[in-house]
Motif scaffolding. Sequence first.
Motif, PDB file in Angstrom:
ATOM      1  N   GLU A   1      -4.284  10.407  -0.307  1.00 50.53           N
ATOM      2  CA  GLU A   1      -4.198   9.677  -1.573  1.00 50.53           C
ATOM      3  C   GLU A   1      -3.737   8.258  -1.279  1.00 50.53           C
ATOM      4  N   VAL A   2      -4.484   7.279  -1.799  1.00 50.78           N
ATOM      5  CA  VAL A   2      -4.179   5.884  -1.516  1.00 50.78           C
ATOM      6  C   VAL A   2      -4.001   5.092  -2.807  1.00 50.78           C
ATOM      7  N   ALA A   3      -3.143   4.104  -2.752  1.00 51.61           N
ATOM      8  CA  ALA A   3      -2.934   3.194  -3.867  1.00 51.61           C
ATOM      9  C   ALA A   3      -2.513   1.848  -3.297  1.00 51.61           C
ATOM     10  N   VAL A   4      -2.811   0.789  -4.038  1.00 60.52           N
ATOM     11  CA  VAL A   4      -2.378  -0.550  -3.650  1.00 60.52           C
ATOM     12  C   VAL A   4      -1.714  -1.178  -4.862  1.00 60.52           C
ATOM     13  N   ARG A   5      -0.484  -1.647  -4.664  1.00 59.82           N
ATOM     14  CA  ARG A   5       0.212  -2.414  -5.695  1.00 59.82           C
ATOM     15  C   ARG A   5       0.133  -3.877  -5.271  1.00 59.82           C
ATOM     16  N   THR A   6      -0.225  -4.744  -6.193  1.00 60.31           N
ATOM     17  CA  THR A   6      -0.254  -6.174  -5.896  1.00 60.31           C
ATOM     18  C   THR A   6       0.772  -6.871  -6.774  1.00 60.31           C
ATOM     19  N   GLY A   7       1.301  -7.966  -6.267  1.00 66.17           N
ATOM     20  CA  GLY A   7       2.287  -8.726  -7.025  1.00 66.17           C
ATOM     21  C   GLY A   7       2.528 -10.079  -6.383  1.00 66.17           C
TER      22      GLY A   7
ATOM     23  N   PRO B   1       0.825  -1.208   0.000  1.00 71.17           N
ATOM     24  CA  PRO B   1       0.000   0.000   0.000  1.00 71.17           C
ATOM     25  C   PRO B   1       0.860   1.259   0.000  1.00 71.17           C
ATOM     26  N   VAL B   2       0.362   2.297  -0.658  1.00 74.39           N
ATOM     27  CA  VAL B   2       1.052   3.583  -0.718  1.00 74.39           C
ATOM     28  C   VAL B   2       0.055   4.652  -0.288  1.00 74.39           C
ATOM     29  N   VAL B   3       0.443   5.472   0.693  1.00 70.84           N
ATOM     30  CA  VAL B   3      -0.422   6.537   1.192  1.00 70.84           C
ATOM     31  C   VAL B   3       0.356   7.846   1.185  1.00 70.84           C
ATOM     32  N   THR B   4      -0.254   8.883   0.622  1.00 70.67           N
ATOM     33  CA  THR B   4       0.326  10.226   0.636  1.00 70.67           C
ATOM     34  C   THR B   4      -0.706  11.155   1.252  1.00 70.67           C
TER      35      THR B   4
END
Length: 148
Positions: free
Chosen positions: A107-113, A97-100
């Motif tokens: 602002e939120v984002a989720v990278r999956t892998g 997860p990335v939070v700014t």
Amino acid sequence: MRVYALATLICLAIAGCSSGAENEATPEPSSESSAPTTVPTPDVPKTPVEEFRTSFTPRPDIVRARNTPVESWSEVNPNAIALNFTAGTPECYGVDPVVTETDTTVEVAVRTGVLPETADKMCVLISVMGTVEVPLQAPVGDRTVVGR
């Protein structure tokens, strides 16, 4: 009767496989970077904590990472939120997860892998409704939670 049914199925299969221009999808532009984009998307809806979701632990070491839409968020406590998304099973797949935070937005984002320890193994292709808890520097309060 069997011949008629078989003929109907063959016609449907051929019609479903047609390559008419009206059915062709426009290819999406590719990106070499796996970093989240910086253009905020519309507000991410707030939902109550959804206990049925599969809990993920943040893993910044995932490989072949790609951006995954944040479907909703839930307030866990004043200084933490849960980001809700759909991903593969946590036995093979991880999230980063990335939070700014700013004064007006979160602002939120989720990278999956794929997890590094399963990168060379076969994994089942089942999707799960996942959630990951992320700490905040300050409570959400009146700020807007947006995806990016």
